[in-house]
Design a protein around this motif. Structure first.
Motif, PDB file in Angstrom:
ATOM      1  N   ASP A  18      27.931 -28.439  27.758  1.00 52.36           N
ATOM      2  CA  ASP A  18      26.607 -28.287  27.293  1.00 52.36           C
ATOM      3  C   ASP A  18      26.313 -29.838  26.401  1.00 52.36           C
ATOM      4  O   ASP A  18      27.680 -29.474  25.275  1.00 52.36           O
ATOM      5  CB  ASP A  18      26.135 -27.343  26.597  1.00 52.36           C
ATOM      6  CG  ASP A  18      25.837 -26.682  28.017  1.00 52.36           C
ATOM      7  OD1 ASP A  18      25.438 -26.826  29.434  1.00 52.36           O
ATOM      8  OD2 ASP A  18      25.075 -25.084  27.313  1.00 52.36           O
ATOM      9  N   SER A  76      27.950 -34.946  41.964  1.00 48.47           N
ATOM     10  CA  SER A  76      26.767 -34.553  41.551  1.00 48.47           C
ATOM     11  C   SER A  76      26.202 -34.521  40.399  1.00 48.47           C
ATOM     12  O   SER A  76      26.838 -33.683  39.480  1.00 48.47           O
ATOM     13  CB  SER A  76      26.131 -33.276  41.710  1.00 48.47           C
ATOM     14  OG  SER A  76      25.022 -32.489  42.135  1.00 48.47           O
ATOM     15  N   LEU A  77      25.215 -34.890  40.189  1.00 49.37           N
ATOM     16  CA  LEU A  77      24.586 -36.039  39.101  1.00 49.37           C
ATOM     17  C   LEU A  77      23.280 -35.400  38.050  1.00 49.37           C
ATOM     18  O   LEU A  77      23.133 -34.819  37.486  1.00 49.37           O
ATOM     19  CB  LEU A  77      23.611 -37.286  39.058  1.00 49.37           C
ATOM     20  CG  LEU A  77      24.610 -38.203  39.388  1.00 49.37           C
ATOM     21  CD1 LEU A  77      24.397 -39.816  39.194  1.00 49.37           C
ATOM     22  CD2 LEU A  77      26.136 -38.050  38.039  1.00 49.37           C
ATOM     23  N   ALA A  78      23.807 -33.403  39.115  1.00 50.87           N
ATOM     24  CA  ALA A  78      22.362 -32.762  38.844  1.00 50.87           C
ATOM     25  C   ALA A  78      23.170 -32.343  36.840  1.00 50.87           C
ATOM     26  O   ALA A  78      22.012 -31.370  36.732  1.00 50.87           O
ATOM     27  CB  ALA A  78      22.141 -31.784  39.399  1.00 50.87           C
ATOM     28  N   SER A  79      24.516 -32.399  37.111  1.00 57.24           N
ATOM     29  CA  SER A  79      24.524 -31.588  35.912  1.00 57.24           C
ATOM     30  C   SER A  79      24.346 -32.387  34.309  1.00 57.24           C
ATOM     31  O   SER A  79      24.122 -31.925  33.584  1.00 57.24           O
ATOM     32  CB  SER A  79      26.123 -31.243  36.438  1.00 57.24           C
ATOM     33  OG  SER A  79      26.340 -30.660  37.210  1.00 57.24           O
ATOM     34  N   VAL A  90      21.468 -33.629  33.947  1.00 58.69           N
ATOM     35  CA  VAL A  90      20.307 -32.903  32.975  1.00 58.69           C
ATOM     36  C   VAL A  90      20.515 -31.629  33.308  1.00 58.69           C
ATOM     37  O   VAL A  90      19.717 -31.322  32.420  1.00 58.69           O
ATOM     38  CB  VAL A  90      18.896 -33.070  34.698  1.00 58.69           C
ATOM     39  CG1 VAL A  90      17.960 -31.936  33.771  1.00 58.69           C
ATOM     40  CG2 VAL A  90      18.959 -34.333  34.729  1.00 58.69           C
ATOM     41  N   ARG A  91      21.526 -30.708  33.974  1.00 62.85           N
ATOM     42  CA  ARG A  91      21.390 -29.301  33.585  1.00 62.85           C
ATOM     43  C   ARG A  91      21.999 -29.333  31.905  1.00 62.85           C
ATOM     44  O   ARG A  91      21.559 -28.227  31.600  1.00 62.85           O
ATOM     45  CB  ARG A  91      22.247 -28.155  34.847  1.00 62.85           C
ATOM     46  CG  ARG A  91      22.272 -27.115  34.410  1.00 62.85           C
ATOM     47  CD  ARG A  91      22.731 -27.109  35.335  1.00 62.85           C
ATOM     48  NE  ARG A  91      24.152 -26.654  36.119  1.00 62.85           N
ATOM     49  CZ  ARG A  91      25.277 -26.468  35.226  1.00 62.85           C
ATOM     50  NH1 ARG A  91      25.596 -26.012  34.771  1.00 62.85           N
ATOM     51  NH2 ARG A  91      26.217 -27.109  35.987  1.00 62.85           N
ATOM     52  N   LYS A  92      22.910 -29.873  31.711  1.00 60.85           N
ATOM     53  CA  LYS A  92      24.179 -30.071  30.520  1.00 60.85           C
ATOM     54  C   LYS A  92      23.714 -30.731  30.052  1.00 60.85           C
ATOM     55  O   LYS A  92      24.621 -30.864  28.329  1.00 60.85           O
ATOM     56  CB  LYS A  92      25.031 -30.376  30.863  1.00 60.85           C
ATOM     57  CG  LYS A  92      25.832 -29.163  31.943  1.00 60.85           C
ATOM     58  CD  LYS A  92      27.110 -28.760  32.573  1.00 60.85           C
ATOM     59  CE  LYS A  92      27.861 -28.129  33.382  1.00 60.85           C
ATOM     60  NZ  LYS A  92      29.476 -28.339  33.576  1.00 60.85           N
ATOM     61  N   ARG A  93      22.257 -31.294  29.568  1.00 64.37           N
ATOM     62  CA  ARG A  93      22.349 -32.807  29.026  1.00 64.37           C
ATOM     63  C   ARG A  93      23.196 -33.416  28.509  1.00 64.37           C
ATOM     64  O   ARG A  93      23.291 -33.719  27.365  1.00 64.37           O
ATOM     65  CB  ARG A  93      21.435 -32.126  27.601  1.00 64.37           C
ATOM     66  CG  ARG A  93      19.978 -31.557  28.054  1.00 64.37           C
ATOM     67  CD  ARG A  93      19.957 -30.343  28.681  1.00 64.37           C
ATOM     68  NE  ARG A  93      20.453 -29.015  27.713  1.00 64.37           N
ATOM     69  CZ  ARG A  93      20.672 -28.066  27.813  1.00 64.37           C
ATOM     70  NH1 ARG A  93      21.364 -27.211  28.853  1.00 64.37           N
ATOM     71  NH2 ARG A  93      21.399 -26.899  26.423  1.00 64.37           N
TER      72      ARG A  93
END
Length: 332
Positions: free
Chosen positions: A237, A260-263, A265-268
């Motif tokens: 994070d 995946s670029l979702a991480s 956001v999820r990990k800031r």
């Protein structure tokens, strides 16, 4: 003085891997200099991965090399003729351009090379030049590692990665390199002093889990491709990624799908691409720090020297395939 210049021209644009058919060796008259210009005899030519992008006719941070134009590249050399009051024949300068033996340069575009004991002029194309400054910017301004953090760098035996890891070590990080093959990994740990070096030719994900059990705080990206895919899910994070280069993708058309670029956001996460020429104030700062560390022997660096302008295309192709070991320079 020789009566003719020799140049490597861009003959055709490669669709993927560049080869000899994309280059042409030409002879031309020596360039004539005007007021406030110098004629430089190039002695060393730097070969760098960014040059692959200059061979494409596509939008980028710099204009592509035109077909029939001289291949782009930085050189150091000696002034052989001057019409500028600040330079005299025999001065060593950096900033001369092109895969060629001679160039005419406005005086404000070249710099006299400071003499540093034990440092050859070619080092101003590597450890004290653009690669070293790139490492300095990527670590100190983009990655901003803190003592005790885990810092991972790809292409760790290369001109940028090897310096970046040593800087991070000085800043108190635990530094993990990634390189290709046992010889390069030994160099990274035994010569450069990294805490560990992982061979990307093996199971990189498993190796990262073992070497970084608590995840990765800062990642210095030089490679992309499968290496980035292995690193990405292991970022902690609020991690930071300095995107310096993606050499694994330079010869691939079309580009493969990425992580995946979702991480993000999820990990800031903070991911930032950077070009060293956007940081002009970093050059004197790095020269001051880097030169001192080179003099006292605490900063290690390695050159891979090719001989002769005519061998530059083959050496450049090998660079993109990871065949070089250290900063790739052509002795002219």
């Amino acid at each position: 003085m020789a009566e003719r210049n020799r140049q490597i021209l861009l003959k055709a644009r490669p669709k993927d891997r560049p080869g000899p058919e994309h280059f042409e060796l030409a002879e031309t008259p020596l360039p004539e200099i005007g007021k406030n210009e110098v004629l430089v005899r190039h002695r060393f030519l730097s070969l760098d991965p960014y040059m692959r992008g200059r061979m494409d006719d596509s939008a980028s941070y710099a204009a592509p090399v035109p077909l029939g134009g001289v291949m782009e590249g930085e050189c150091v050399g000696e002034v052989v003729e001057s019409r500028h009051p600040g330079f005299a024949p025999g001065d060593w300068v950096g900033g001369a351009r092109g895969w060629q033996l001679y160039s005419a340069a406005p005086g404000h575009t070249v710099q006299k090379l400071p003499a540093v004991e034990g440092v050859p002029p070619s080092a101003y194309l590597g450890v004290l030049g653009m690669p070293g400054t790139t490492a300095w910017v990527g670590v100190t301004e983009i990655g901003q590692p803190k003592p005790g953090e885990t810092f991972v760098v790809a292409a760790a035996s290369g001109a940028v990665g090897g310096i970046a890891g040593q800087i991070a070590r000085r800043m108190g990080c635990r530094v993990i390199g990634i390189a290709g093959g046992a010889e390069k990994c030994r160099y990274v740990t035994e010569e450069l002093g990294f805490d560990a070096c992982l061979d990307h030719r093996g199971d990189l994900g498993r190796q990262l889990d073992e070497a970084c059990p608590n995840g990765i705080d800062v990642y210095f990206e030089n490679v992309g491709g499968a290496v980035l895919q292995a690193v990405f899910p292991r970022m902690r994070d609020f991690g930071r990624i300095a995107f310096c280069g993606m050499v694994a993708d330079y010869n691939v058309r079309p580009l493969p799908p990425g992580p995946s670029l979702a991480s993000v956001v999820r990990k800031r996460l903070r991911l930032q691409g950077f070009i060293v020429t956007d940081h002009p104030r970093a050059w004197p700062s790095w020269r001051e720090h880097g030169a001192a560390w080179v003099r006292d022997g605490s900063l290690r660096w390695k050159e891979d020297m090719a001989e002769g302008l005519e061998n530059a295309p083959a050496a450049f192709t090998g660079l993109l395939e990871g065949k070089n070991f250290g900063k790739l320079v052509v002795k002219l």
